[in-house]
Design an enzyme around this catalytic site. Structure first.
Site, PDB file in Angstrom:
ATOM      1  N   LYS A  41       0.855  -1.205   0.000  1.00 49.13           N
ATOM      2  CA  LYS A  41       0.000   0.000   0.000  1.00 49.13           C
ATOM      3  C   LYS A  41       0.879   1.238   0.000  1.00 49.13           C
ATOM      4  O   LYS A  41       1.842   1.326   0.767  1.00 49.13           O
ATOM      5  CB  LYS A  41      -0.861  -0.005   1.279  1.00 49.13           C
ATOM      6  CG  LYS A  41      -1.857   1.126   1.337  1.00 49.13           C
ATOM      7  CD  LYS A  41      -3.113   0.789   0.575  1.00 49.13           C
ATOM      8  CE  LYS A  41      -3.904   2.020   0.171  1.00 49.13           C
ATOM      9  NZ  LYS A  41      -3.389   2.699  -1.043  1.00 49.13           N
TER      10      LYS A  41
ATOM     11  N   GLN B 174       7.216   4.251   3.825  1.00 48.92           N
ATOM     12  CA  GLN B 174       5.817   3.814   3.800  1.00 48.92           C
ATOM     13  C   GLN B 174       5.602   2.518   4.598  1.00 48.92           C
ATOM     14  O   GLN B 174       4.584   2.345   5.245  1.00 48.92           O
ATOM     15  CB  GLN B 174       5.388   3.608   2.338  1.00 48.92           C
ATOM     16  CG  GLN B 174       3.891   3.551   2.132  1.00 48.92           C
ATOM     17  CD  GLN B 174       3.241   4.928   2.098  1.00 48.92           C
ATOM     18  OE1 GLN B 174       3.759   5.840   1.497  1.00 48.92           O
ATOM     19  NE2 GLN B 174       2.112   5.063   2.754  1.00 48.92           N
TER      20      GLN B 174
ATOM     21  N   LYS C 201       5.388   3.567   8.233  1.00 52.97           N
ATOM     22  CA  LYS C 201       4.202   4.415   8.403  1.00 52.97           C
ATOM     23  C   LYS C 201       2.941   3.545   8.387  1.00 52.97           C
ATOM     24  O   LYS C 201       2.077   3.658   9.249  1.00 52.97           O
ATOM     25  CB  LYS C 201       4.157   5.424   7.259  1.00 52.97           C
ATOM     26  CG  LYS C 201       2.981   6.374   7.320  1.00 52.97           C
ATOM     27  CD  LYS C 201       2.681   7.063   5.993  1.00 52.97           C
ATOM     28  CE  LYS C 201       3.887   7.691   5.340  1.00 52.97           C
ATOM     29  NZ  LYS C 201       3.520   8.679   4.305  1.00 52.97           N
TER      30      LYS C 201
ATOM     31  N   LYS D 142       5.564   2.040  -2.942  1.00 53.84           N
ATOM     32  CA  LYS D 142       5.455   3.378  -3.522  1.00 53.84           C
ATOM     33  C   LYS D 142       5.722   3.270  -5.007  1.00 53.84           C
ATOM     34  O   LYS D 142       6.420   2.356  -5.451  1.00 53.84           O
ATOM     35  CB  LYS D 142       6.488   4.314  -2.892  1.00 53.84           C
ATOM     36  CG  LYS D 142       6.103   5.762  -3.004  1.00 53.84           C
ATOM     37  CD  LYS D 142       5.195   6.161  -1.861  1.00 53.84           C
ATOM     38  CE  LYS D 142       4.690   7.568  -2.023  1.00 53.84           C
ATOM     39  NZ  LYS D 142       4.013   8.002  -0.783  1.00 53.84           N
TER      40      LYS D 142
ATOM     41  N   GLY E 233      -2.754   8.126  -4.356  1.00 54.47           N
ATOM     42  CA  GLY E 233      -2.105   9.329  -4.853  1.00 54.47           C
ATOM     43  C   GLY E 233      -0.904   9.743  -4.024  1.00 54.47           C
ATOM     44  O   GLY E 233      -0.607   9.175  -2.974  1.00 54.47           O
ATOM     45  N   ASP E 234      -0.184  10.712  -4.517  1.00 51.59           N
ATOM     46  CA  ASP E 234       0.893  11.400  -3.812  1.00 51.59           C
ATOM     47  C   ASP E 234       1.062  12.709  -4.591  1.00 51.59           C
ATOM     48  O   ASP E 234       0.134  13.121  -5.305  1.00 51.59           O
ATOM     49  CB  ASP E 234       2.178  10.543  -3.804  1.00 51.59           C
ATOM     50  CG  ASP E 234       3.206  11.035  -2.788  1.00 51.59           C
ATOM     51  OD1 ASP E 234       3.087  10.691  -1.598  1.00 51.59           O
ATOM     52  OD2 ASP E 234       4.128  11.778  -3.171  1.00 51.59           O
TER      53      ASP E 234
ATOM     54  N   THR F 118      -5.001  13.383   5.351  1.00 53.91           N
ATOM     55  CA  THR F 118      -3.604  13.600   5.744  1.00 53.91           C
ATOM     56  C   THR F 118      -3.468  14.887   6.564  1.00 53.91           C
ATOM     57  O   THR F 118      -2.844  14.902   7.633  1.00 53.91           O
ATOM     58  CB  THR F 118      -2.683  13.642   4.502  1.00 53.91           C
ATOM     59  OG1 THR F 118      -3.004  12.531   3.675  1.00 53.91           O
ATOM     60  CG2 THR F 118      -1.229  13.586   4.895  1.00 53.91           C
TER      61      THR F 118
ATOM     62  N   ASN G 295      -2.676  19.741  -1.296  1.00 56.19           N
ATOM     63  CA  ASN G 295      -3.816  19.124  -0.608  1.00 56.19           C
ATOM     64  C   ASN G 295      -3.573  18.946   0.891  1.00 56.19           C
ATOM     65  O   ASN G 295      -4.469  19.191   1.707  1.00 56.19           O
ATOM     66  CB  ASN G 295      -4.090  17.778  -1.298  1.00 56.19           C
ATOM     67  CG  ASN G 295      -5.047  16.930  -0.535  1.00 56.19           C
ATOM     68  OD1 ASN G 295      -4.642  16.061   0.227  1.00 56.19           O
ATOM     69  ND2 ASN G 295      -6.325  17.203  -0.689  1.00 56.19           N
TER      70      ASN G 295
ATOM     71  N   SER H  51      -6.952   5.471   3.413  1.00 59.00           N
ATOM     72  CA  SER H  51      -6.901   4.604   2.230  1.00 59.00           C
ATOM     73  C   SER H  51      -7.212   3.152   2.629  1.00 59.00           C
ATOM     74  O   SER H  51      -7.935   2.447   1.926  1.00 59.00           O
ATOM     75  CB  SER H  51      -5.502   4.632   1.611  1.00 59.00           C
ATOM     76  OG  SER H  51      -5.383   5.667   0.666  1.00 59.00           O
TER      77      SER H  51
HETATM   78  N1  GLU Z   1       1.006   9.073  -0.583  1.00 55.90           N
HETATM   79  C1  GLU Z   1       0.429   9.051   0.717  1.00 55.90           C
HETATM   80  C2  GLU Z   1       1.501   8.764   1.757  1.00 55.90           C
HETATM   81  O1  GLU Z   1       2.609   9.251   1.620  1.00 55.90           O
HETATM   82  C3  GLU Z   1      -0.781   8.138   0.804  1.00 55.90           C
HETATM   83  C4  GLU Z   1      -0.582   6.730   0.379  1.00 55.90           C
HETATM   84  C5  GLU Z   1      -1.885   5.909   0.313  1.00 55.90           C
HETATM   85  O2  GLU Z   1      -2.950   6.435   0.588  1.00 55.90           O
HETATM   86  O3  GLU Z   1      -1.780   4.717  -0.032  1.00 55.90           O
HETATM   87  O4  GLU Z   1       1.293   8.130   2.752  1.00 55.90           O
END
Ligand code: GLU
Length: 452
Positions: free
Chosen positions: A90, A111, A114, A126, A165-166, A210, A241, A384
């Protein structure tokens, strides 16, 4: 520091010499794990750190699309499926000209921990592309997204990998990619992408998650100091955002963002970005594609400081600083200004916004509280994962239900970071605490699953 960590870091530097951002995050995380590694000799026997720094899979591919002039354009696409021990991979997709393998590996590594911190069943990944969405027509963005998904679809799925997204990849891009995915697989498999529009399987509150979650985390930090957010003045970088979510939730809770930066400089509005008109204007500035924060100063008649960042503002003007833009926004120069300003709170929001030397320096300031991005910004990916849960149930939850879960997740991330740091004798260290809490979850799962 543990000899084992030293050895793994040295090997990592040799193997990945051309990847500075990736090495930066590995160094930051591993050096904070020394007390855990010392307490668990079985991790070295299992080569756990060597396995954790090596992605499970790196996918790199060509993305060819036609621009509005009918010319062929070629970009490079990536997906790094870093660690699936806790669940389907994810993490987001970044579309920005600076994207390369080092950036995607750094983001993927971050990630993993996190996502573990959220307590939800998701692994870490990612992806992205060096595609620059700025200045592209809607049709061009759609054709790029369709071409990107035409390759990526074979590597993802609701139980395999769920991108989102990112930077440079928002609701519009996710919509085009989901449409292409659905056509290619011939099924409504909502859980293969998150950050979708609410009308096509998206979760309510995902766009806000976020930024709002970062403020929920900040509220916990302030509570620990016997303070509240009411009346607090924030300086932030970025006006995307995430920054918008921080601005909105702060205003709602009685604080105010008084400074905000873009690539052209920063604005200082002592009244704060608190009215609906001002907050909506931030969204319009982003959507305009001009990438200029000066537009805000021109419209609302406040100060604009060209070519500067807001980190030099003193504690007479600001109480809290929150970098919300992108990686390495705060270097040693900025860190010295922040320390000298007399402000107490430095709360990272963007992924790895601080260079390692600057972060160490700020952590050494006894008058300051420092919070790390992988904990603070985790609510985006958490919602997410809640979107995946709603998709699996084929149900939509209400805003209240999602918001309640967001609160609980952010409180839990804060508390588990505090507890982990204390357990290993590190005192009130939110940075090391978050690394250890995330690491411990992934380590337990990997040890339980045997060799892989
Ligand atoms: N890009 C976001 C992050 O840095 C969200 C990633 C997601 O929702 O999978 O955590």
């Amino acid at each position: 520091m543990s000899k084992y960590i030293d050895r793994v870091l040295e090997e990592c530097r040799q193997k990945n010499a051309g990847e500075p951002e990736f090495l930066q995050t590995v160094e930051e995380v591993l050096t904070s794990l020394a007390p855990v590694i010392d307490a668990h000799p079985e991790y070295e026997e299992a080569s756990l750190l060597e396995r954790m720094i090596e992605p499970e899979r790196v996918i790199e591919f060509r993305v060819t699309w036609l621009d509005d002039q009918g010319k062929y354009q070629v970009n490079r696409g990536y997906r790094v499926q870093y660690n699936g021990a806790l669940g389907p991979y994810k993490g987001g997709l970044r579309f920005h000209p600076s994207v390369n393998l080092s950036i995607i590996k750094f983001l993927g590594f971050e990630q993993v921990y996190k996502d573990a911190l959220t307590g939800l069943p998701i692994g870490g990944a990612k992806g992205g592309s060096d595609f620059d969405p700025r200045g592209k027509s809607d049709g061009e963005v759609m054709r790029f997204c369709q071409a990107y998904m035409t390759e990526l679809y074979r590597h993802i799925g609701q139980d395999i990998d769920c991108p989102a997204g990112d930077l440079g990849c928002g609701g519009r891009e996710i919509g085009y990619m989901y449409g292409q995915y659905r056509r290619l697989v011939g099924a409504s498999e909502f859980g293969a992408l998150s950050g979708k529009a609410v009308s096509t399987g998206g979760s309510i509150m995902r766009a806000e998650a976020t930024g709002f979650g970062s403020v929920y985390y900040l509220v916990e930090v302030l509570k620990h100091e016997g303070e509240t957010i009411e009346g607090k003045r924030l300086a932030i970088s970025g006006f995307g955002n995430v920054a918008w979510g921080v601005i909105r939730k702060t205003a709602e809770l009685g604080g105010k963002v008084v400074a905000m930066s873009g690539p052209d400089g920063y604005i200082y509005d002592p009244d704060g970005i608190t009215t609906d008109e001002k907050i909506d204007y931030v969204l319009q500035m982003r959507a305009s594609g001009r990438d200029k924060v000066q537009d805000y100063a021109d419209k609302f008649g406040c100060e604009f400081h060209a070519g500067e960042k807001p980190w030099g503002l003193g504690s007479d003007k600001v109480d809290i600083m929150m970098p919300c833009a992108t990686q390495n926004d705060v270097n040693m120069d900025s860190a010295k200004k922040i320390a000298a300003s007399g402000i107490k709170y430095y709360i990272e929001v963007a992924n790895m916004p601080t260079t390692n030397d600057a972060l160490e320096f700020l952590k050494g300031q006894k008058h300051m509280v420092i919070a790390p991005s992988k904990a603070v910004n985790a609510c985006g990916v958490a919602v997410s994962a809640l979107e995946m849960a709603q998709n699996a149930e084929r149900l939509y939850w209400t805003a209240e239900e999602v918001d309640e879960k967001m609160h609980a997740i952010m409180k839990n991330i804060y508390n588990s970071s505090v507890e982990c740091a204390e357990r290993y004798g590190l005192g009130y260290d939110l940075v090391a605490g978050a690394n250890i809490a995330g690491f411990q979850k992934v380590a337990d799962a990997m040890m339980a699953q045997g060799i892989f």
